[in-house]
Design a protein around this motif. Structure first.
Motif, PDB file in Angstrom:
ATOM      1  N   ARG A  25       0.785  -1.198   0.019  1.00  0.00           N
ATOM      2  CA  ARG A  25       0.257  -0.061   0.312  1.00  0.00           C
ATOM      3  C   ARG A  25       0.898   0.975  -0.115  1.00  0.00           C
ATOM      4  O   ARG A  25       2.214   1.301   0.631  1.00  0.00           O
ATOM      5  N   TRP A  26       1.078   2.528  -1.146  1.00  0.00           N
ATOM      6  CA  TRP A  26       1.101   3.460  -0.973  1.00  0.00           C
ATOM      7  C   TRP A  26       0.702   4.577  -0.643  1.00  0.00           C
ATOM      8  O   TRP A  26      -0.692   4.891  -0.244  1.00  0.00           O
ATOM      9  N   HIS A  27       0.861   5.169   1.032  1.00  0.00           N
ATOM     10  CA  HIS A  27       0.424   6.208   1.966  1.00  0.00           C
ATOM     11  C   HIS A  27       0.029   7.596   1.315  1.00  0.00           C
ATOM     12  O   HIS A  27      -0.318   8.427   1.382  1.00  0.00           O
ATOM     13  N   GLY A  28       0.793   7.742  -0.365  1.00  0.00           N
ATOM     14  CA  GLY A  28       0.782   8.943  -0.539  1.00  0.00           C
ATOM     15  C   GLY A  28       0.170   9.324  -1.665  1.00  0.00           C
ATOM     16  O   GLY A  28      -1.453   8.408  -1.081  1.00  0.00           O
ATOM     17  N   GLU A  29       0.386   9.568  -2.509  1.00  0.00           N
ATOM     18  CA  GLU A  29      -1.475  10.426  -3.385  1.00  0.00           C
ATOM     19  C   GLU A  29      -1.588   9.204  -4.305  1.00  0.00           C
ATOM     20  O   GLU A  29      -0.671   7.802  -4.818  1.00  0.00           O
ATOM     21  N   PRO A  30      -2.232   8.402  -4.409  1.00  0.00           N
ATOM     22  CA  PRO A  30      -3.266   7.166  -5.367  1.00  0.00           C
ATOM     23  C   PRO A  30      -2.520   7.111  -6.913  1.00  0.00           C
ATOM     24  O   PRO A  30      -2.295   6.100  -7.026  1.00  0.00           O
ATOM     25  N   GLU A  31      -2.216   8.222  -7.562  1.00  0.00           N
ATOM     26  CA  GLU A  31      -1.561   8.376  -8.951  1.00  0.00           C
ATOM     27  C   GLU A  31       0.167   7.804  -8.815  1.00  0.00           C
ATOM     28  O   GLU A  31       0.006   7.199  -9.906  1.00  0.00           O
ATOM     29  N   ASP A  32       0.510   7.822  -7.514  1.00  0.00           N
ATOM     30  CA  ASP A  32       1.645   8.116  -7.551  1.00  0.00           C
ATOM     31  C   ASP A  32       1.849   6.291  -7.548  1.00  0.00           C
ATOM     32  O   ASP A  32       3.032   5.421  -7.220  1.00  0.00           O
ATOM     33  N   ARG A  33       1.047   5.568  -6.955  1.00  0.00           N
ATOM     34  CA  ARG A  33       0.958   4.032  -6.257  1.00  0.00           C
ATOM     35  C   ARG A  33       2.252   3.588  -7.908  1.00  0.00           C
ATOM     36  O   ARG A  33       2.328   2.003  -7.940  1.00  0.00           O
ATOM     37  N   LYS A  34       1.758   3.591  -9.163  1.00  0.00           N
ATOM     38  CA  LYS A  34       1.736   2.931 -10.305  1.00  0.00           C
ATOM     39  C   LYS A  34       3.314   3.224 -10.333  1.00  0.00           C
ATOM     40  O   LYS A  34       3.419   2.522 -11.768  1.00  0.00           O
ATOM     41  N   ARG A  35       3.788   3.693  -9.733  1.00  0.00           N
ATOM     42  CA  ARG A  35       4.827   4.432 -10.262  1.00  0.00           C
ATOM     43  C   ARG A  35       6.183   3.832  -9.343  1.00  0.00           C
ATOM     44  O   ARG A  35       6.997   4.230 -10.002  1.00  0.00           O
ATOM     45  N   VAL A  36       5.122   2.711  -8.854  1.00  0.00           N
ATOM     46  CA  VAL A  36       6.373   2.116  -7.900  1.00  0.00           C
ATOM     47  C   VAL A  36       6.624   0.835  -7.660  1.00  0.00           C
ATOM     48  O   VAL A  36       6.221   0.060  -8.513  1.00  0.00           O
ATOM     49  N   GLU A  37       8.195   0.686  -7.143  1.00  0.00           N
ATOM     50  CA  GLU A  37       8.816  -0.481  -7.700  1.00  0.00           C
ATOM     51  C   GLU A  37       9.157  -0.902  -6.696  1.00  0.00           C
ATOM     52  O   GLU A  37      10.146  -0.286  -5.944  1.00  0.00           O
ATOM     53  N   TRP A  38       8.826  -2.487  -6.580  1.00  0.00           N
ATOM     54  CA  TRP A  38       9.395  -2.452  -4.482  1.00  0.00           C
ATOM     55  C   TRP A  38      10.475  -3.916  -5.015  1.00  0.00           C
ATOM     56  O   TRP A  38      10.344  -4.811  -6.013  1.00  0.00           O
ATOM     57  N   VAL A  39      12.155  -3.260  -4.998  1.00  0.00           N
ATOM     58  CA  VAL A  39      13.318  -4.399  -4.636  1.00  0.00           C
ATOM     59  C   VAL A  39      13.036  -4.389  -3.593  1.00  0.00           C
ATOM     60  O   VAL A  39      13.308  -4.715  -2.381  1.00  0.00           O
ATOM     61  N   GLY A  40      13.426  -6.245  -3.594  1.00  0.00           N
ATOM     62  CA  GLY A  40      14.236  -7.122  -3.240  1.00  0.00           C
ATOM     63  C   GLY A  40      12.139  -7.249  -2.239  1.00  0.00           C
ATOM     64  O   GLY A  40      12.128  -8.000  -1.481  1.00  0.00           O
ATOM     65  N   ASN A  41      11.456  -7.476  -3.752  1.00  0.00           N
ATOM     66  CA  ASN A  41      10.379  -8.411  -2.957  1.00  0.00           C
ATOM     67  C   ASN A  41      10.869  -9.759  -2.578  1.00  0.00           C
ATOM     68  O   ASN A  41      10.615 -10.948  -3.253  1.00  0.00           O
ATOM     69  N   GLU A  42      11.610 -10.071  -1.377  1.00  0.00           N
ATOM     70  CA  GLU A  42      11.456 -11.617  -1.269  1.00  0.00           C
ATOM     71  C   GLU A  42      11.330 -12.703   0.347  1.00  0.00           C
ATOM     72  O   GLU A  42      10.646 -11.235   0.960  1.00  0.00           O
ATOM     73  N   LYS A  43      11.527 -13.315   0.425  1.00  0.00           N
ATOM     74  CA  LYS A  43      10.779 -14.212   1.749  1.00  0.00           C
ATOM     75  C   LYS A  43      11.178 -13.147   2.727  1.00  0.00           C
ATOM     76  O   LYS A  43      10.216 -13.085   4.265  1.00  0.00           O
ATOM     77  N   TYR A  44      12.167 -12.782   2.709  1.00  0.00           N
ATOM     78  CA  TYR A  44      12.432 -11.912   4.229  1.00  0.00           C
ATOM     79  C   TYR A  44      11.956 -11.149   4.935  1.00  0.00           C
ATOM     80  O   TYR A  44      11.529 -10.883   6.165  1.00  0.00           O
ATOM     81  N   ALA A  45      10.749 -10.122   3.404  1.00  0.00           N
ATOM     82  CA  ALA A  45      10.283  -9.416   3.512  1.00  0.00           C
ATOM     83  C   ALA A  45       8.560 -10.069   4.542  1.00  0.00           C
ATOM     84  O   ALA A  45       7.848  -8.902   4.941  1.00  0.00           O
ATOM     85  N   TRP A  46       8.780 -11.084   4.649  1.00  0.00           N
ATOM     86  CA  TRP A  46       7.326 -11.320   5.262  1.00  0.00           C
ATOM     87  C   TRP A  46       6.712 -11.224   6.369  1.00  0.00           C
ATOM     88  O   TRP A  46       7.962 -11.593   7.431  1.00  0.00           O
ATOM     89  N   CYS A  47       5.810 -10.806   7.081  1.00  0.00           N
ATOM     90  CA  CYS A  47       5.681 -11.642   8.022  1.00  0.00           C
ATOM     91  C   CYS A  47       4.040 -12.332   8.831  1.00  0.00           C
ATOM     92  O   CYS A  47       3.495 -12.061   8.018  1.00  0.00           O
TER      93      CYS A  47
END
Length: 371
Positions: free
Chosen positions: A349-371
């Motif tokens: 979830r991008w907590h800024g402006e909704p239109e900015d969400r489409k510009r987000v790239e998630w780096v390091g989207n690996e298992k360590y980030a799981w909770c």
């Protein structure tokens, strides 16, 4: 507890609060125990007109404070993010919209939770086990969620896949520090115009949290604690390849998985392209890069041996890069990507402006980030 008529989910009396110690224990009993040394917040949805310890817990969850990086316009920013876990609603209270109300309220709370100097949270994450639609209604949109799986092996290949050394807890602090340096350099490198890159930091505390979970499960279920935490290879060009893993113990052997938490290949950003399904031909790589592939294969093979030693069903690598897929295919040529559609869906979830969400790239989207 006296007889109590459950309120509608839109009641103005419902509030998302912090539980008392007694209520906290009740949430643990309802949804199991979670660990984190500091940085964990417990949330319960209750009728705020009722006194503590006498109010039914209509829904509960936890949020975990996480260090994060944000890169935009060529600048790198340290940030504080949150991961959400243990979302739970008592079966007796389901179908009334309480989970939905809780997630709505949680999104508002996390906008500024634990932030200093009036800052706003930039992004938060969760992992959906109920598909991609439910959480997306509240802003946590599904990101790429795929993995490869390798079968355990009980015999070590001493020739082609030799050279990996096991990692133990004492080895991780130095490697996690080095990994963070690599990540900081990588995330800010060549950020596309009008794009924002975000990452959760794969720091030692994060790895220790995962390992505390596996050690607790190992003691309780098998009477022994896992000691090997990963594998490492040094390449001829002085670059390093390593992975850190954890074991997930299910109620049956079929639920046991050795998960690669973080896979680090120094210098990989200069080799691989973005699409792991497009593939890379080993012969197209220069010799030093081929050595990285062989190093990655060696640490994966070590993970397979460790998986067999602990009765794991398989070894999983989440969102592998093309180089990791190529390494896996040196071991098992038929290795293919599995795209998850229902379970463990990485959501942000991008907590800024909704239109900015489409510009987000998630780096390091690996298992360590799981909770």
């Amino acid at each position: 507890m006296a007889a109590y008529e459950l309120p509608p989910s839109r009641s103005p009396n419902l509030a998302l609060l912090h539980p008392t110690q007694e209520e906290k224990v009740e949430t643990w009993k309802l949804n199991g125990t979670s660990w984190r040394d500091g940085g964990i917040t417990f949330w319960i949805l209750v009728d705020s007109t009722l006194p503590p310890n006498e109010r039914p817990i209509l829904a509960s969850c936890e949020s975990f404070r996480k260090r994060a990086l944000v890169a935009r316009a060529g600048k790198l920013e340290d940030a504080l993010s949150h991961g959400i876990g243990s979302v739970f609603c008592d079966p007796d209270f389901r179908g009334r919209g309480y989970a939905q109300r809780m997630i709505e309220e949680l999104g508002k709370k996390l906008d500024t939770w634990n932030q200093e100097d009036g800052k706003k949270t930039i992004f938060t994450v969760l992992y959906s086990d109920i598909g991609k639609k439910f959480y997306s209604k509240f802003g946590w949109e599904a990101f790429h969620s795929s993995h490869i799986a390798l079968a355990p092996t009980s015999s070590e290949n001493k020739t082609r896949l030799s050279g990996a050394r096991p990692l133990r807890a004492a080895d991780l602090e130095e490697l996690c520090s080095l990994d963070e340096q690599f990540l900081r350099a990588d995330i800010v490198r060549n950020v596309p115009r009008k794009k924002t890159r975000v990452a959760l930091v794969p720091d030692l505390q994060t790895m220790q949290w995962h390992h505390a979970r596996e050690e607790f499960a190992g003691r309780e279920m098998l009477g022994r604690e896992p000691d090997i935490k990963g594998a490492h290879v040094g390449c001829e060009d002085t670059s390093q390849v390593w992975c850190i893993w954890t074991r997930t113990f299910g109620s049956t052997e079929a639920g046991n998985t050795l998960h690669i938490l973080r896979f680090s290949i120094q210098g990989e950003e200069n080799i691989a392209h973005d699409d792991p399904e497009a593939g890379i031909d080993l012969t197209d790589l220069k010799s030093t890069d081929q050595a990285k592939v062989h190093g990655a294969a060696a640490v994966l093979h070590t993970a397979q041996v460790e998986a067999a030693r602990w009765g794991m069903k398989e070894v999983q690598v989440w969102n592998p890069t093309p180089l990791i897929v190529l390494a896996a295919r040196q071991i098992e040529p038929s290795t293919e990507l599995t795209h998850r559609g229902d379970e463990s869906i990485a959501s942000l979830r991008w907590h800024g402006e909704p239109e900015d969400r489409k510009r987000v790239e998630w780096v390091g989207n690996e298992k360590y980030a799981w909770c």
